[in-house]
Structures are given as structure tokens and as C-alpha cells.
Design a protein around this motif. Structure first.
Motif, PDB file in Angstrom:
ATOM      1  N   PHE A 115     -13.211  49.330   3.033  1.00 43.19           N
ATOM      2  CA  PHE A 115     -14.555  48.768   2.920  1.00 43.19           C
ATOM      3  C   PHE A 115     -14.985  48.704   1.461  1.00 43.19           C
ATOM      4  O   PHE A 115     -14.670  49.594   0.681  1.00 43.19           O
ATOM      5  N   ILE A 116     -15.692  47.639   1.114  1.00 41.40           N
ATOM      6  CA  ILE A 116     -16.247  47.504  -0.234  1.00 41.40           C
ATOM      7  C   ILE A 116     -17.762  47.369  -0.131  1.00 41.40           C
ATOM      8  O   ILE A 116     -18.298  46.847   0.850  1.00 41.40           O
ATOM      9  N   ASP A 117     -18.436  47.849  -1.148  1.00 43.26           N
ATOM     10  CA  ASP A 117     -19.898  47.810  -1.204  1.00 43.26           C
ATOM     11  C   ASP A 117     -20.345  46.392  -1.552  1.00 43.26           C
ATOM     12  O   ASP A 117     -19.952  45.847  -2.581  1.00 43.26           O
ATOM     13  N   ILE A 118     -21.167  45.780  -0.693  1.00 47.78           N
ATOM     14  CA  ILE A 118     -21.681  44.436  -0.979  1.00 47.78           C
ATOM     15  C   ILE A 118     -23.168  44.454  -1.288  1.00 47.78           C
ATOM     16  O   ILE A 118     -23.790  43.413  -1.393  1.00 47.78           O
ATOM     17  N   GLY A 119     -23.743  45.644  -1.440  1.00 50.01           N
ATOM     18  CA  GLY A 119     -25.120  45.767  -1.862  1.00 50.01           C
ATOM     19  C   GLY A 119     -26.107  45.741  -0.704  1.00 50.01           C
ATOM     20  O   GLY A 119     -25.734  45.605   0.450  1.00 50.01           O
ATOM     21  N   PRO A 120     -27.390  45.862  -1.037  1.00 51.39           N
ATOM     22  CA  PRO A 120     -28.409  45.859   0.009  1.00 51.39           C
ATOM     23  C   PRO A 120     -28.600  44.476   0.617  1.00 51.39           C
ATOM     24  O   PRO A 120     -28.169  43.473   0.058  1.00 51.39           O
TER      25      PRO A 120
ATOM     26  N   CYS B 123     -11.014  42.379   7.847  1.00 48.23           N
ATOM     27  CA  CYS B 123     -11.481  41.441   8.870  1.00 48.23           C
ATOM     28  C   CYS B 123     -12.848  40.832   8.587  1.00 48.23           C
ATOM     29  O   CYS B 123     -13.253  39.887   9.249  1.00 48.23           O
ATOM     30  N   GLY B 124     -13.598  41.369   7.621  1.00 45.81           N
ATOM     31  CA  GLY B 124     -14.900  40.806   7.290  1.00 45.81           C
ATOM     32  C   GLY B 124     -16.057  41.448   8.028  1.00 45.81           C
ATOM     33  O   GLY B 124     -17.207  41.025   7.869  1.00 45.81           O
ATOM     34  N   PHE B 125     -15.824  42.494   8.823  1.00 41.76           N
ATOM     35  CA  PHE B 125     -16.915  43.190   9.505  1.00 41.76           C
ATOM     36  C   PHE B 125     -17.831  43.814   8.467  1.00 41.76           C
ATOM     37  O   PHE B 125     -17.380  44.395   7.485  1.00 41.76           O
ATOM     38  N   VAL B 126     -19.140  43.694   8.669  1.00 42.47           N
ATOM     39  CA  VAL B 126     -20.115  44.253   7.739  1.00 42.47           C
ATOM     40  C   VAL B 126     -20.832  45.412   8.416  1.00 42.47           C
ATOM     41  O   VAL B 126     -21.464  45.237   9.470  1.00 42.47           O
ATOM     42  N   TYR B 127     -20.723  46.608   7.818  1.00 42.32           N
ATOM     43  CA  TYR B 127     -21.468  47.764   8.302  1.00 42.32           C
ATOM     44  C   TYR B 127     -22.824  47.755   7.625  1.00 42.32           C
ATOM     45  O   TYR B 127     -22.929  47.849   6.409  1.00 42.32           O
ATOM     46  N   ASP B 128     -23.874  47.608   8.423  1.00 42.38           N
ATOM     47  CA  ASP B 128     -25.244  47.605   7.916  1.00 42.38           C
ATOM     48  C   ASP B 128     -25.923  48.873   8.414  1.00 42.38           C
ATOM     49  O   ASP B 128     -26.036  49.082   9.624  1.00 42.38           O
ATOM     50  N   PRO B 129     -26.392  49.746   7.504  1.00 41.08           N
ATOM     51  CA  PRO B 129     -27.023  50.986   7.945  1.00 41.08           C
ATOM     52  C   PRO B 129     -28.279  50.748   8.789  1.00 41.08           C
ATOM     53  O   PRO B 129     -28.646  51.582   9.598  1.00 41.08           O
ATOM     54  N   ALA B 130     -28.928  49.612   8.613  1.00 39.35           N
ATOM     55  CA  ALA B 130     -30.130  49.325   9.396  1.00 39.35           C
ATOM     56  C   ALA B 130     -29.801  49.036  10.858  1.00 39.35           C
ATOM     57  O   ALA B 130     -30.667  49.126  11.718  1.00 39.35           O
TER      58      ALA B 130
END
Length: 131
Positions: A79-84, A38-45
Motif C-alpha cells: 500500500f502507498i499513501d495517497i493523502g487525505p 489491485c488499486g483498492f483504496v483503504y479509506d479510514p472514514a
């Protein structure tokens, strides 16, 4: 003579340490992960308020058996890693092209694009004062 040999050994040991693979878990602490469904981005911040995940929790520390995408309910494998966040977007081999623009982060590119657009609108509106 002996000092030169010791320096060479020291250099070789330093190179070996640089070539050792780093722990991926340590590298991905501040990385964002995107759901391929779906394009959701999990941001740890930011964390995820819906699930009570506080800011600062890396994606790799989430429980894969219980965590699901808040939008589409996909598992962590989707989920795929898209970097910082502050990493330039695009392929590594293309970052040296484009007059330095390819090295900008997505936020910097937005400022450049919308700033140029606002300047163009200001120039267009200034044409009304040429009467």
C-alpha cells in the motif's frame, strides 16, 4: 535594545519549531492508502466491513501481520499513501497551473466535468425548439 534581541530570539525559536519534523503517524491519521497490486483504496472514514474494521481506524494502526488487501490479499507493504480525501490530486509543483483547476479535489473536478457535459446536452436539446 534588549526587547529587540528578545524578539529576534523568539522569532528564531518559532522558526525552529516550524522546521522540526512532524510525526508521520500524526499526519497520516486521515490519509487514504492504495494497494499497488489491485488499486483498492483503504479509506479510514469507511473502514472495511469484510474484516470488521470500523470507520475511523487509521491505516497505520492496522496490524501488518494480519491485515491483507480485501481484493488481492497483498500485505500492508504493497500500500502507498495517497493523502487525505480532500487533497488536490497531482504533483505539488503543477498545482499552480491550469487556471486554478489543478487545485480542485477529485470530487470537485467530477462536478465540473459532468456539469459541463449536462449543460452541453441541455443546449443541444434546446436546438430542437428553434423550428
Amino acid at each position: 535594545m534588549q526587547d529587540d534581541a528578545q524578539e529576534e530570539v523568539g522569532l528564531e525559536e518559532g522558526l525552529e519549531k516550524d522546521l522540526e519534523p512532524q510525526d508521520p503517524a500524526l499526519e497520516a491519521i486521515d490519509h487514504r492508502f492504495e494497494c499497488r497490486s489491485c488499486g483498492f483504496v483503504y479509506d479510514p472514514a469507511e473502514g472495511v466491513k469484510k474484516y470488521g474494521i470500523t470507520p475511523g481506524v487509521p491505516f497505520l494502526e492496522l496490524d501488518p501481520s494480519s491485515f491483507r488487501c480485501p481484493v488481492c490479499r497483498s500485505k500492508t507493504a504493497a500500500f502507498i499513501d495517497i493523502g487525505p480525501r480532500n487533497k488536490p490530486s497531482g504533483f505539488e509543483e503543477n498545482l499552480d497551473f491550469g487556471l486554478g483547476v489543478n487545485r480542485l479535489t477529485p470530487g470537485q473536478k467530477n462536478v465540473l466535468i459532468f456539469g459541463a457535459f449536462a449543460l452541453a446536452v441541455a443546449f443541444f436539446l434546446s436546438l430542437y425548439s428553434l423550428r
